[in-house]
Design an enzyme around this catalytic site. Structure first.
Site, PDB file in Angstrom:
ATOM      1  N   HIS A  91     -30.585 -40.165  89.250  1.00 37.28           N
ATOM      2  CA  HIS A  91     -30.232 -40.053  87.826  1.00 37.28           C
ATOM      3  C   HIS A  91     -29.957 -38.570  87.582  1.00 37.28           C
ATOM      4  O   HIS A  91     -31.045 -37.668  87.841  1.00 37.28           O
ATOM      5  CB  HIS A  91     -31.330 -40.783  86.674  1.00 37.28           C
ATOM      6  CG  HIS A  91     -30.497 -40.872  85.650  1.00 37.28           C
ATOM      7  ND1 HIS A  91     -30.326 -39.913  84.506  1.00 37.28           N
ATOM      8  CD2 HIS A  91     -30.044 -42.039  84.791  1.00 37.28           C
ATOM      9  CE1 HIS A  91     -29.704 -40.305  83.519  1.00 37.28           C
ATOM     10  NE2 HIS A  91     -29.669 -41.796  83.749  1.00 37.28           N
TER      11      HIS A  91
ATOM     12  N   GLU B  23     -21.902 -42.717  87.080  1.00 42.13           N
ATOM     13  CA  GLU B  23     -22.289 -42.227  85.870  1.00 42.13           C
ATOM     14  C   GLU B  23     -21.873 -40.815  85.548  1.00 42.13           C
ATOM     15  O   GLU B  23     -22.519 -39.786  86.194  1.00 42.13           O
ATOM     16  CB  GLU B  23     -23.940 -42.028  85.747  1.00 42.13           C
ATOM     17  CG  GLU B  23     -24.415 -43.601  85.753  1.00 42.13           C
ATOM     18  CD  GLU B  23     -25.867 -43.666  84.906  1.00 42.13           C
ATOM     19  OE1 GLU B  23     -25.766 -44.457  84.054  1.00 42.13           O
ATOM     20  OE2 GLU B  23     -26.851 -42.846  85.271  1.00 42.13           O
TER      21      GLU B  23
HETATM   22  P1  PGA Z   1     -26.575 -43.980  77.876  1.00 43.06           P
HETATM   23  O1  PGA Z   1     -27.440 -43.710  79.270  1.00 43.06           O
HETATM   24  O2  PGA Z   1     -26.248 -45.124  78.033  1.00 43.06           O
HETATM   25  O3  PGA Z   1     -27.496 -43.529  76.850  1.00 43.06           O
HETATM   26  O4  PGA Z   1     -25.226 -42.873  77.794  1.00 43.06           O
HETATM   27  C1  PGA Z   1     -27.020 -44.085  80.495  1.00 43.06           C
HETATM   28  C2  PGA Z   1     -27.985 -43.628  81.644  1.00 43.06           C
HETATM   29  O5  PGA Z   1     -29.095 -43.964  81.606  1.00 43.06           O
HETATM   30  O6  PGA Z   1     -27.582 -42.950  82.662  1.00 43.06           O
END
Ligand code: PGA
Length: 248
Positions: free
Chosen positions: A93, A165
């Site tokens: 992440h 992401e």
């Molecule tokens: P978010 O987080 O939906 O608050 O943008 C996404 C994530 O955990 O990467």
């Protein structure tokens, strides 16, 4: 087709708050998607107790240490997670890459440790705003994916979900367009095809994460080749998470 929802609770909810959360969520969850709940470590026990045997619900952790055991004060190994009932762990992440200086080699070791312990992996990859603005999104995705999956066998990809992401979209309220997500997913599959095979690239699950909520989810449910969503902030309220799932 969308069949996966991953809720990343991040550093939210105490064990007793998690109990309330699950007591609201689980009776109303209809199992129409595979739901993985990535809870804080301290909530895993209550999560295991309440989620066990629930249709289409899996328990996830948000991190894993890259070693098996030993002198790593404060860390949690894959063996511990497996025994705690965890099915999937998030790896790579961007919050961990940045704040805890996790690099590609470390992420690769974490993935190998998760595989060794029979865990599934949610591998997060994504470009920074600077990379996006200088047209380096695909270069960055390739580098992150290749570092993370180095030395893996093709059959091990069945246990991996890639979460696209974009760093600038996480927690910011900003998202790429559906077209941009589709292009990134296509590129991720192309990288897997080049490094493994056509069939691996078709089979691997790819989800999108970054500022998904009940107001914008509809824009993305038809994204080509996308298998699901990773939801952070909007998953902390169980009613909100149920609403998002109902819109898929
Ligand atoms: P978010 O987080 O939906 O608050 O943008 C996404 C994530 O955990 O990467």
């Amino acid at each position: 087709m969308i069949s996966i929802v991953i809720a990343n609770l991040k550093m939210n909810l105490t064990p007793s708050e998690t109990k309330d959360y699950l007591m609201t969520l689980l009776p109303r969850f209809d199992g129409k998607v595979d739901l993985t709940l990535c809870l804080p470590y301290t909530s895993l026990a209550v999560g295991k107790f309440l989620c066990e045997g629930k249709k289409a619900v899996r328990l996830g952790s948000q991190n894993i240490n890259d070693e098996e055991e030993g002198r790593s004060t404060g860390e949690i190994s894959g063996r511990m997670l497996k025994d705690a009932g965890v099915d999937y762990t998030i790896v790579g992440h961007s919050e961990r890459r940045k704040r805890f200086k996790e690099d590609g080699k470390c992420i690769n070791r974490k993935i190998k440790s998760a595989l060794k312990n029979g865990l599934g992996i949610i591998l997060c990859v994504g470009e920074s705003l600077a990379e996006r603005n200088t047209l380096k999104t695909f270069v960055s995705l390739k580098e992150q994916i290749e570092e993370a999956l180095k030395g893996l066998y093709e059959n091990e990809l069945e246990r991996i979900i890639i979460a696209y992401e974009p760093i600038w979209a996480i927690g910011s309220g900003k998202t790429p367009t559906a077209k941009e997500i589709s292009q990134a997913v296509k590129e991720i599959r192309r990288i897997i095809k080049d490094d493994f095979s056509q069939s691996a690239s078709e089979k691997i699950n790819v989800v999108y994460g970054g500022s998904i909520d009940s107001k914008n989810i509809k824009q993305f449910t038809n994204c080509k080749n996308l298998n699901g969503f990773l939801i952070g902030g909007a998953s902390i309220d169980p009613n909100n998470l149920l609403k998002i799932i109902s819109l898929i």
